[in-house]
Design a protein around this motif. Structure first.
Motif, mmCIF file in Angstrom:
data_model
loop_
_atom_site.group_PDB
_atom_site.id
_atom_site.type_symbol
_atom_site.label_atom_id
_atom_site.label_comp_id
_atom_site.label_asym_id
_atom_site.label_seq_id
_atom_site.Cartn_x
_atom_site.Cartn_y
_atom_site.Cartn_z
ATOM 1 N N ASP A 60 -15.455 -122.178 70.191
ATOM 2 C CA ASP A 60 -16.120 -122.354 68.896
ATOM 3 C C ASP A 60 -17.624 -122.518 69.134
ATOM 4 O OD1 ASP A 60 -16.779 -122.855 66.256
ATOM 5 O OD2 ASP A 60 -16.194 -124.972 66.335
ATOM 6 N N TYR A 101 -19.044 -125.879 70.208
ATOM 7 C CA TYR A 101 -18.518 -127.089 69.568
ATOM 8 C C TYR A 101 -17.142 -127.423 70.156
ATOM 9 C CZ TYR A 101 -22.429 -127.526 66.416
ATOM 10 O OH TYR A 101 -23.688 -127.715 65.919
ATOM 11 N N VAL A 107 -20.335 -134.302 69.592
ATOM 12 C CA VAL A 107 -19.130 -133.725 68.978
ATOM 13 C C VAL A 107 -17.959 -134.670 69.255
ATOM 14 C CG1 VAL A 107 -17.730 -131.627 68.771
ATOM 15 C CG2 VAL A 107 -20.126 -131.450 69.491
ATOM 16 N N HIS A 162 -13.478 -133.870 68.469
ATOM 17 C CA HIS A 162 -12.621 -133.088 69.359
ATOM 18 C C HIS A 162 -13.419 -132.724 70.595
ATOM 19 C CE1 HIS A 162 -14.538 -130.599 66.192
ATOM 20 N NE2 HIS A 162 -15.044 -130.001 67.248
ATOM 21 N N PHE A 218 -10.133 -123.972 60.367
ATOM 22 C CA PHE A 218 -10.457 -122.569 60.641
ATOM 23 C C PHE A 218 -9.328 -121.641 60.224
ATOM 24 C CE2 PHE A 218 -13.417 -123.677 64.469
ATOM 25 C CZ PHE A 218 -14.412 -124.056 63.575
ATOM 26 N N PHE A 229 -9.574 -128.063 64.187
ATOM 27 C CA PHE A 229 -10.336 -126.812 64.239
ATOM 28 C C PHE A 229 -9.538 -125.817 65.088
ATOM 29 C CE2 PHE A 229 -13.052 -130.093 62.732
ATOM 30 C CZ PHE A 229 -13.775 -129.472 61.728
ATOM 31 N N GLN A 258 -9.763 -126.849 70.650
ATOM 32 C CA GLN A 258 -10.530 -128.061 70.323
ATOM 33 C C GLN A 258 -9.593 -129.219 69.966
ATOM 34 O OE1 GLN A 258 -12.674 -125.585 67.359
ATOM 35 N NE2 GLN A 258 -14.523 -126.644 68.026
ATOM 36 N N ARG A 299 -27.178 -135.637 66.077
ATOM 37 C CA ARG A 299 -26.520 -135.052 64.913
ATOM 38 C C ARG A 299 -25.026 -135.192 65.204
ATOM 39 N NH1 ARG A 299 -22.633 -130.741 64.304
ATOM 40 N NH2 ARG A 299 -22.934 -129.777 62.283
ATOM 41 N N ASP A 303 -21.303 -134.363 64.707
ATOM 42 C CA ASP A 303 -20.440 -133.293 64.207
ATOM 43 C C ASP A 303 -19.201 -133.869 63.524
ATOM 44 O OD1 ASP A 303 -19.956 -130.306 64.363
ATOM 45 O OD2 ASP A 303 -18.134 -130.998 65.364
ATOM 46 N N VAL A 304 -18.810 -133.275 62.407
ATOM 47 C CA VAL A 304 -17.551 -133.629 61.722
ATOM 48 C C VAL A 304 -17.399 -135.153 61.597
ATOM 49 C CG1 VAL A 304 -15.069 -133.134 61.645
ATOM 50 C CG2 VAL A 304 -16.552 -131.572 62.826
ATOM 51 N N TYR A 343 -12.990 -128.372 54.295
ATOM 52 C CA TYR A 343 -14.116 -128.628 55.189
ATOM 53 C C TYR A 343 -15.471 -128.246 54.596
ATOM 54 C CZ TYR A 343 -16.943 -128.289 59.341
ATOM 55 O OH TYR A 343 -17.927 -128.406 60.255
ATOM 56 N N GLU A 362 -22.884 -135.049 59.976
ATOM 57 C CA GLU A 362 -22.360 -133.892 59.252
ATOM 58 C C GLU A 362 -21.164 -134.344 58.436
ATOM 59 O OE1 GLU A 362 -20.239 -129.590 59.638
ATOM 60 O OE2 GLU A 362 -19.659 -131.279 60.882
ATOM 61 N N HIS A 381 -26.014 -123.133 60.773
ATOM 62 C CA HIS A 381 -25.261 -122.105 61.486
ATOM 63 C C HIS A 381 -23.844 -121.919 60.956
ATOM 64 C CE1 HIS A 381 -24.100 -125.948 63.007
ATOM 65 N NE2 HIS A 381 -23.074 -125.408 63.622
ATOM 66 N N ASP A 382 -23.518 -122.578 59.854
ATOM 67 C CA ASP A 382 -22.169 -122.467 59.280
ATOM 68 C C ASP A 382 -22.146 -121.761 57.936
ATOM 69 O OD1 ASP A 382 -20.897 -123.863 61.363
ATOM 70 O OD2 ASP A 382 -21.372 -125.797 60.465
ATOM 71 N N ARG A 429 -18.764 -116.931 60.609
ATOM 72 C CA ARG A 429 -20.141 -117.416 60.520
ATOM 73 C C ARG A 429 -21.099 -116.721 61.476
ATOM 74 N NH1 ARG A 429 -18.020 -123.206 61.921
ATOM 75 N NH2 ARG A 429 -16.891 -121.806 63.309
ATOM 76 N N ARG A 457 -25.864 -116.305 62.870
ATOM 77 C CA ARG A 457 -26.095 -116.790 64.248
ATOM 78 C C ARG A 457 -26.677 -115.708 65.149
ATOM 79 N NH1 ARG A 457 -20.316 -120.073 65.012
ATOM 80 N NH2 ARG A 457 -20.743 -121.619 63.402
HETATM 81 C C1 NOJ Z 1 -19.357 -128.362 62.478
HETATM 82 C C2 NOJ Z 1 -20.194 -127.375 63.186
HETATM 83 O O1 NOJ Z 1 -21.398 -127.252 62.499
HETATM 84 C C3 NOJ Z 1 -19.408 -126.096 63.237
HETATM 85 O O2 NOJ Z 1 -20.186 -125.050 63.718
HETATM 86 C C4 NOJ Z 1 -18.180 -126.314 64.071
HETATM 87 O O3 NOJ Z 1 -17.406 -125.148 64.055
HETATM 88 C C5 NOJ Z 1 -17.351 -127.469 63.524
HETATM 89 N N1 NOJ Z 1 -18.140 -128.601 63.213
HETATM 90 C C6 NOJ Z 1 -16.321 -127.919 64.522
HETATM 91 O O4 NOJ Z 1 -16.950 -128.590 65.572
#
Ligand code: NOJ
Length: 557
Positions: free
Chosen positions: A76, A79, A116, A119, A156, A174, A178, A208, A210-211, A232, A276, A337-338, A426, A430
Motif C-alpha cells: 500500500d 503504508y 502508521v 497496522h 480497500f 486495509f 497490512q 502525522r 495514519d488512520v 473510510y 488522519e 495522496h488519497d 488513488r 500520485r
Molecule cells: C491513510 C493513508 O493516507 C492511505 O494512503 C493509506 O492507504 C491508509 N491510511 C492505510 O494506511
C-alpha cells in the motif's frame, strides 16, 4: 447598499498569533516516491527531496510532512511498514534522512513524519514471528487473530480477514499485507513509544498519525449491520466498532507527554501531531481536540464538497466552530495522496462529485481542465485565507490534474484490484512531479527513465521550471499568497467574520483590514468597498469579480 466590510478596522496592536507554530503553519505534503528522483531509478528518494528543498523554501512553507519512507514491500505505497525505525533502500538511508532534516532546518522548514500505528506490513518481524507461533501464543496476541472472522470488510474492498495455514484468521482493515495491531497488547504500546522517540531524537517536529481513529477495536469484535460497511473516505456519521474507541484518548495523551518532553524553546519548537481522522460530524472530533491529547485533526471536509458556496460555507462554519469551541486546531486540506486532484474535481460536472457513476469511478469522465484550474486557483486563495493551519499536497501548487488514463496494468493502488477493478484507485494523484523539460520524466529524474507511474504526455507546461518563469502561473499565485500570508497580520490563526454578498459567494473578513471574496457562481459580482486588491486568482473586470475567481482585499484605513 451598506458596506459589508464596515467594522473591519485594522487593529494596529495586533501582533503575531499566539500559540505553537503548528496552529497557523502551512505544511507541504511530500509523497517521497513521486517528489524527485536523485538516483535515477524512476522512484523518488530522500536525496531527491534534499535537492529540491529550495522549491519549498521559495514557496514559503513552514514544514514538510513526509509520507512513509520506511522499509516496505509496498503493498500500500509504504503504508505497510516493515520496520518503523529505518529508511527503505529505495529512498536512501537514515543518514540521508538526517541530512534532510538538517538542510530543511537551515531553510527554517520543519519536518513531520508519518506514523502508521493501526497496522504494519505482513513483512514486519513481529508479524512473521506471529505466523510462526501457534494460536494463543504471545506472538499472535500482538495482532488480531481469531478462529472465526466477523463480517467486517476491508477499507480497500473485500474481506477484512485473511486465513493462515493453521486455519486462524487475522484482521486487516486495509490490504491483506497490512495486519492490524492489537493495541490492548502492552508490547505494541511500548514499541510505538520507542518509535516516537526514535524520530523525535532525530529532530522531527511532529507526526502525522495514519488512520488515527481505528487503533482500538470494540471488545468482542461485533459484526456490523450488513448494510453498514466501510466508511473510510466517506464517513456517514454513524460509528462503527473499530472507530473512536474511548481508549484512544488516553493513548494520545500519553503520546503528547512524550512529545512535550522535548525542548520547545528552540527550533523546531513544540512537537505536534496531526491525526488522519475522517469525520463529518464535529461532535465525533471534539473529544480528541478538547483535551491534552492530539494537537491537530485534519479537516478533510472541503475535499468531497462540490464547487458550491453553500456547501463550502456549511463546512467552514462547522469546522471553524469546532476549532473555536475546543480551542483545538483543525488544519484545512484541499488535496492529498488519497483523493482526486482539485483541478479534476472542480473541472467535472459537479453533480457527479457526490454521486459518481461507475464510469466516473473508473475515471471515464469529461474534464474541463481550464475551468478546473481556474477554480483550483480560487480555492488556493480560499485555503490560505481561512483561519488556522493549511496543508498543501505536492503538485497542487503546480495545478496538476488527476492522471485518469493510467493503463490498468500499470496501476499500483491495491484498491483497484480489491474492488474488482470497479474503482480506479488513488494512483492518479500520485504521479511523479514534473520539474523541467519537454517530455517525461520532466526532470523528475535527470536521465530518461520509466517512472514508477507513467506521467501524461502534456505536462511540460506544468513543470516547475516553466511556471517559475511565468508570473501568471498557479505556482506564482501560491508563492505570492504565501508571502502575503506571512506578512499580513490578519492571516494565519485567528477569527473570521462572514460577509453576505449573495448565495454564490464566499466572503469573510479578518482583522485587521482583510477580506476574502470568492465567486463560486456563474455570473460576475461587484466587489465590496476596499482599498486595494492584494491578490486575485484571475483577471478582474474593473470592480467586477468574474465567475470562479477569488480575491484578497485590503480594507479599512
Ligand atoms: C491513510 C493513508 O493516507 C492511505 O494512503 C493509506 O492507504 C491508509 N491510511 C492505510 O494506511
Amino acid at each position: 447598499m451598506t458596506d459589508p466590510t464596515s467594522g473591519l478596522m485594522p487593529d494596529p496592536t495586533a501582533g503575531p498569533a499566539a500559540g505553537p507554530w503548528w496552529r497557523d503553519a502551512v505544511v507541504y505534503q511530500v509523497y517521497p516516491r513521486s517528489f524527485a528522483d536523485a538516483d535515477g531509478d524512476g522512484e523518488g528518494d530522500l536525496r531527491g527531496v534534499r535537492a529540491r528543498l529550495d522549491h519549498l523554501a521559495d514557496l514559503g512553507v513552514d514544514a514538510v510532512w513526509l509520507s512513509p519512507f520506511y522499509p516496505s514491500p509496498m503493498a500500500d505505497g509504504g503504508y505497510d511498514v516493515a520496520d518503523y525505525c529505518d529508511v527503505d533502500p529505495r529512498y536512501g538511508t537514515l543518514a540521508d534522512f538526517d541530512l534532510l532534516v538538517a538542510e530543511a532546518a537551515e531553510r527554517g522548514i520543519r519536518v513531520i513524519v508519518d506514523i502508521v500505528p493501526n497496522h504494519c506490513s505482513a513483512a514486519h518481524l513481529w508479524f512473521r514471528q506471529a505466523l510462526a507461533a501457534p494460536p494463543g501464543s504471545p506472538e499472535r496476541d500482538r495482532f488480531i487473530f481469531r478462529d472465526e472472522p466477523n463480517n467486517w470488510q476491508s477499507n480497500f474492498g473485500g474481506r477484512a480477514w485473511t486465513r493462515v495455514a493453521d486455519g486462524q484468521w487475522y484482521l486487516h482493515l486495509f490490504d491483506s499485507g497490512q495486519p492490524d495491531w492489537n493495541w490492548r497488547n502492552p508490547d505494541v504500546v511500548a514499541m510505538f513509544e520507542q518509535v516516537l522517540r526514535f524520530w523525535l531524537d532525530r529532530g522531527v517536529a511532529g507526526f502525522r498519525i495514519d488512520v488515527a481513529a481505528m487503533l482500538y477495536k470494540q471488545e468482542g469484535l461485533p459484526d456490523l449491520p450488513p448494510d453498514r460497511q466501510m466508511a473510510y473516505l466517506v464517513p456517514d456519521g454513524s460509528p462503527v466498532p473499530y472507530e473512536h474507541q474511548p481508549e484512544l484518548l488516553d493513548l494520545y495523551r500519553s503520546w503528547r507527554k512524550i512529545l512535550d518532553s522535548y525542548p520547545a524553546d528552540a527550533f523546531p519548537g513544540p512537537r505536534g501531531t496531526v491525526a488522519e481522522i475522517w469525520f463529518d460530524d464535529a461532535t465525533r472530533a471534539a473529544p480528541y481536540l478538547a483535551g491534552d491529547g492530539l494537537a491537530q485533526l485534519f479537516n478533510f471536509r472541503l475535499m468531497p464538497a462540490p464547487w458550491s458556496a453553500a456547501e463550502f460555507r456549511a463546512v467552514i462554519e462547522d469546522s471553524h466552530r469546532l476549532a473555536v469551541e475546543t480551542g483545538g486546531s483543525v488544519p484545512w486540506v484541499l488535496g492529498n495522496h488519497d483523493v482526486p486532484r482539485m483541478v479534476t474535481r472542480y473541472g467535472v460536472d459537479q453533480a457527479l462529485v457526490r454521486n459518481p457513476t461507475p464510469d466516473v469511478l473508473l475515471g471515464r469522465i469529461d474534464v474541463d481542465r481550464e475551468l478546473g484550474t481556474r477554480r483550483a486557483r480560487a480555492a488556493a486563495l480560499l485555503l490560505l485565507a481561512l483561519p488556522g493551519a493549511a496543508y498543501i499536497y505536492q503538485g497542487d501548487e503546480l495545478g496538476l490534474p488527476e492522471h485518469l488514463a493510467i493503463p490498468d496494468d500499470e496501476r499500483q493502488d491495491p484498491m483497484f484490484e480489491r474492488t474488482a477493478r470497479t474503482f480506479m484507485g488513488r494512483d492518479g494523484c500520485r504521479v511523479p512531479l514534473p520539474w523541467s523539460g519537454a517530455a517525461a520524466p520532466y526532470g523528475f529524474a535527470d536521465r530518461p527513465v520509466r517512472t514508477w507511474l507513467p506521467q501524461p504526455g502534456d505536462w511540460a507546461e506544468l513543470a516547475v521550471e516553466r511556471q517559475r518563469a511565468d508570473p501568471g502561473s498557479i505556482l506564482a499565485l501560491y508563492r505570492a499568497a504565501l508571502t502575503e500570508r506571512r506578512r499580513h497580520p490578519a492571516l494565519g490563526d485567528g477569527d473570521m467574520i462572514w460577509l453576505d454578498l449573495g448565495p454564490d459567494v464566499l466572503a469573510f473578513g479578518r482583522e485587521p483590514g482583510f477580506v476574502l471574496v470568492a465567486n463560486l457562481g456563474a455570473e460576475p459580482i461587484t466587489l465590496p468597498a476596499h482599498n486595494e486588491v492584494l491578490l486575485a486568482s484571475g483577471p478582474l473586470d474593473g470592480d467586477l469579480l468574474p465567475a470562479d475567481t477569488a480575491v484578497w482585499l485590503r480594507t479599512g484605513v
